[in-house]
Design an enzyme around this catalytic site. Structure first.
Site, PDB file in Angstrom:
ATOM      1  N   GLU A 177      29.070  85.776  17.734  1.00  0.00           N
ATOM      2  CA  GLU A 177      28.040  84.745  17.681  1.00  0.00           C
ATOM      3  C   GLU A 177      28.365  83.684  16.634  1.00  0.00           C
ATOM      4  O   GLU A 177      29.309  83.836  15.850  1.00  0.00           O
ATOM      5  CB  GLU A 177      26.678  85.392  17.378  1.00  0.00           C
ATOM      6  CG  GLU A 177      26.235  86.293  18.524  1.00  0.00           C
ATOM      7  CD  GLU A 177      24.849  86.879  18.331  1.00  0.00           C
ATOM      8  OE1 GLU A 177      24.291  87.360  19.312  1.00  0.00           O
ATOM      9  OE2 GLU A 177      24.334  86.859  17.190  1.00  0.00           O
TER      10      GLU A 177
ATOM     11  N   CYS B  47      27.232  87.753  32.243  1.00  0.00           N
ATOM     12  CA  CYS B  47      26.497  86.507  32.465  1.00  0.00           C
ATOM     13  C   CYS B  47      27.246  85.646  33.484  1.00  0.00           C
ATOM     14  O   CYS B  47      28.384  85.925  33.850  1.00  0.00           O
ATOM     15  CB  CYS B  47      26.309  85.760  31.138  1.00  0.00           C
ATOM     16  SG  CYS B  47      27.774  84.884  30.553  1.00  0.00           S
TER      17      CYS B  47
ATOM     18  N   GLU C  40      33.268  89.689  27.297  1.00  0.00           N
ATOM     19  CA  GLU C  40      34.185  89.628  28.438  1.00  0.00           C
ATOM     20  C   GLU C  40      35.205  88.502  28.254  1.00  0.00           C
ATOM     21  O   GLU C  40      36.403  88.682  28.456  1.00  0.00           O
ATOM     22  CB  GLU C  40      33.410  89.398  29.741  1.00  0.00           C
ATOM     23  CG  GLU C  40      32.407  90.480  30.067  1.00  0.00           C
ATOM     24  CD  GLU C  40      31.003  90.175  29.532  1.00  0.00           C
ATOM     25  OE1 GLU C  40      30.871  89.710  28.367  1.00  0.00           O
ATOM     26  OE2 GLU C  40      30.036  90.414  30.270  1.00  0.00           O
TER      27      GLU C  40
ATOM     28  N   CYS D 200      31.084  85.507  24.580  1.00  0.00           N
ATOM     29  CA  CYS D 200      30.765  86.832  25.118  1.00  0.00           C
ATOM     30  C   CYS D 200      31.951  87.781  25.005  1.00  0.00           C
ATOM     31  O   CYS D 200      33.112  87.360  24.934  1.00  0.00           O
ATOM     32  CB  CYS D 200      30.384  86.733  26.586  1.00  0.00           C
ATOM     33  SG  CYS D 200      28.900  85.783  26.925  1.00  0.00           S
TER      34      CYS D 200
ATOM     35  N   CYS E   1      30.706  84.293  32.337  1.00  0.00           N
ATOM     36  CA  CYS E   1      31.739  85.329  32.323  1.00  0.00           C
ATOM     37  C   CYS E   1      32.149  85.711  33.747  1.00  0.00           C
ATOM     38  O   CYS E   1      33.316  85.996  34.006  1.00  0.00           O
ATOM     39  CB  CYS E   1      31.265  86.560  31.559  1.00  0.00           C
ATOM     40  SG  CYS E   1      31.253  86.274  29.776  1.00  0.00           S
TER      41      CYS E   1
ATOM     42  N   ASN F  42      31.282  90.527  21.566  1.00  0.00           N
ATOM     43  CA  ASN F  42      30.666  89.209  21.423  1.00  0.00           C
ATOM     44  C   ASN F  42      30.796  88.727  19.978  1.00  0.00           C
ATOM     45  O   ASN F  42      30.770  89.518  19.033  1.00  0.00           O
ATOM     46  CB  ASN F  42      29.218  89.183  21.929  1.00  0.00           C
ATOM     47  CG  ASN F  42      28.322  90.244  21.316  1.00  0.00           C
ATOM     48  OD1 ASN F  42      28.790  91.286  20.891  1.00  0.00           O
ATOM     49  ND2 ASN F  42      27.039  89.972  21.269  1.00  0.00           N
TER      50      ASN F  42
HETATM   51 ZN   LIG Z   1      29.039  86.220  29.255  1.00  0.00          ZN
END
Ligand SMILES: [Zn+2]
Length: 138
Positions: A46, A94, A57, A55, A97, A44
């Site tokens: 940010e 999530c 993924e 993210c 993703c 990830n």
């Molecule tokens: Zn995600």
């Protein structure tokens, strides 16, 4: 030799070590294994604006796309994804993703159980009745 789910989780854990997560302190790593066996990892990333956070993924998927040409379809088809959150067991993908993983035909998802054991589930179980490229028709 086939990579075990535990080995894929270890690779995802290594990827999480590269995370840029100064705001959430929630590092995540992901490894995607393609139909042709090639693997790509991501972590990830940010952002101070929060909403631009990427993210692990999707980071792995954008790396895969950048490093393949699409002339070999198997090179862009995901067989399995393994995800490790250093502060969450399990760390499921999530919703965003899941949809992006769906785009590239992901078949299996591996996360860590409470004791670090691999939890392996079909992608269909995570995103049933999903919408994908073939639904656009021709
Ligand atoms: Zn995600």
């Amino acid at each position: 030799m086939k990579t075990s789910p535990l080995e894929l989780l270890e690779a995802a854990r290594d990827a999480a070590g590269h995370a840029y997560a100064p705001y959430s302190q929630f590092p995540v790593g992901a490894v995607i294994e393609m139909q042709d066996g090639t693997r790509y990892d991501g972590c990830n990333v940010e952002n101070a604006s929060y909403g631009l956070t990427l993210c692990a993924e999707r980071n792995a998927i954008t790396t895969m796309i950048a490093q393949t040409t699409g002339t070999n379809p198997a090179a862009r088809r995901i067989k399995r994804v393994a995800i490790v959150g250093l502060k969450a067991k399990p760390c499921w993908p999530c919703g965003a993703c899941r949809q992006v993983l769906r785009e590239f035909g992901t078949q299996e998802v591996i996360v860590e159980g409470d004791g670090g054991e691999p939890l392996v589930t079909s992608f269909e179980e995570l995103l049933p009745h999903s919408f994908g490229p073939e639904d656009l028709g021709s």
